[in-house]
Enzyme design. Structure first.
Site, PDB file in Angstrom:
ATOM      1  N   LYS A  52       0.851  -1.202   0.000  1.00  0.00           N
ATOM      2  CA  LYS A  52       0.000   0.000   0.000  1.00  0.00           C
ATOM      3  C   LYS A  52       0.882   1.246   0.000  1.00  0.00           C
ATOM      4  CE  LYS A  52      -3.825  -2.506   1.959  1.00  0.00           C
ATOM      5  NZ  LYS A  52      -4.575  -2.976   3.120  1.00  0.00           N
ATOM      6  N   GLN A  96      -4.898  -2.008   9.284  1.00  0.00           N
ATOM      7  CA  GLN A  96      -4.714  -3.294   8.601  1.00  0.00           C
ATOM      8  C   GLN A  96      -5.355  -4.424   9.422  1.00  0.00           C
ATOM      9  OE1 GLN A  96      -3.281  -3.726   5.484  1.00  0.00           O
ATOM     10  NE2 GLN A  96      -4.054  -5.799   5.696  1.00  0.00           N
ATOM     11  N   ASP A 119     -11.515   2.513   3.675  1.00  0.00           N
ATOM     12  CA  ASP A 119     -11.861   1.100   3.521  1.00  0.00           C
ATOM     13  C   ASP A 119     -13.376   0.917   3.401  1.00  0.00           C
ATOM     14  OD1 ASP A 119      -9.899  -0.777   3.200  1.00  0.00           O
ATOM     15  OD2 ASP A 119      -9.424  -0.937   5.335  1.00  0.00           O
TER      16      ASP A 119
END
Ligand code: NAP
Length: 282
Positions: A52, A96, A119
């Protein structure tokens, strides 16, 4: 049969994003930033977060990676998120997953400012999607729809069958297909006669996490198959679809690896730019 090439599509999107990021930064005269929080030492998570950060650097988004020890008090994670929520240099925040078991994942995710929820996991962003007013949509489902659109696969009026009903993949994929006027069936582990449903599908999305569970006899000729699953078997990575028996009957199909997987990071970058634009009053 045509292979849907997620790797190629994702790299084209990233290239286009580089230009969009650079003109947005010129327009609003401040950089774009994504904060990624990694707690603990999980090996795949370390790779995902590194990828990422790499994608950010490649397209001109600043990345802030916070690596926290497993065992750090939850309050400290919440305090960091609170700080990032108020930091103007940070437009997107991602924790994460999975977090080590000791932490209350839902409480931690809930503390992220919904406007920085790149997200798309928050109740607010899920609610917007369900109301037909999507803003920041969960990256993998968005990647699935983007693949269908890139290959100009018609969705309206089609029978779409989604196998899996998780909050992060199955349900948002189903909502996106519904918003595009597909007739959507959602299947799950208690569905009876799964094959009767999958055989009706013009578009079949599989996100169950069961290696090669969809076989050639479970699909009709001409089906478009998007395999979200990532599993490991004795030969390496494989999807939820038995590629060898399904591909000959499909009109389009994603491989694993190289299908949906590469799209997820490209969509994270897309969402970070979108969050930045929304925060700057687009
Ligand atoms: P999940 O939370 O475990 O959900 C799996 C879903 O599949 C559940 O709704 C479950 O039903 C259903 N299911 C399980 N076995 C089934 C069966 N035999 N028949 C029908 N439905 C069944 O998984 P997830 O997070 O959605 O992820 C699904 C897969 O996608 C995994 O392989 C994951 O690694 C992969 N994934 C890939 C990406 C990517 O970037 N490509 C991103 C995210 C996830 P119940 O609800 O009844 O339990």
């Amino acid at each position: 049969m045509q292979i849907i090439d997620g790797k190629k599509t994702a790299s084209e999107i990233r290239l286009a994003l580089k230009e969009k990021v650079s003109s947005a930064v010129m327009k609003y005269k401040k950089p774009i930033g994504l904060a990624v929080i990694l707690v603990g030492d999980d090996a795949p998570s370390k790779i995902y977060t590194a990828n990422k950060a790499k994608a950010c650097n490649e397209i001109g988004i600043q990345s802030f990676l916070y690596r926290l020890e497993d065992g750090i008090p939850q309050e400290e994670i919440l305090a960091l998120i609170d700080r990032l929520n108020r930091d103007d240099a940070v437009n997107g925040i991602l924790v994460q997953l999975p977090l080590p078991k000791r932490y209350d994942e839902s409480n931690i995710l809930k503390s992220i400012d919904v406007n920085k929820d790149v997200d798309g996991y928050s109740a607010y962003q899920i609610g917007r999607l369900n109301l037909g007013k999507p803003e920041l949509v969960s990256c993998t489902p968005l990647g699935v729809l983007t693949l269908l659109d890139t290959y100009q696969i018609p969705i309206e009026g089609k029978e779409a069958v989604v196998v899996g009903r998780s909050n992060v993949v199955g349900k948002p994929v189903a909502q996106l297909l519904l918003s595009r006027n597909a007739t959507v069936t959602i299947c799950h582990s208690r569905t009876q006669n799964l094959a009767e449903h999958t055989r009706r599908a013009d578009i079949l999305i599989v996100a169950a996490g069961r290696a090669k569970m969809i076989t050639g006899d479970m699909v009709k000729r001409g089906v478009v198959v998007i395999d979200v699953g990532i599993n490991r078997d004795e030969h390496g990575l494989c999807g939820d679809v038995d590629f060898d028996s399904v591909a000959p009957k499909a009109s389009y199909i994603t491989p694993v690896p190289g299908g949906v997987g590469p799209m997820t990071i490209a969509m994270l970058m897309t969402n970070t730019l979108k969050a930045y634009e929304l925060q700057n009053g687009r």
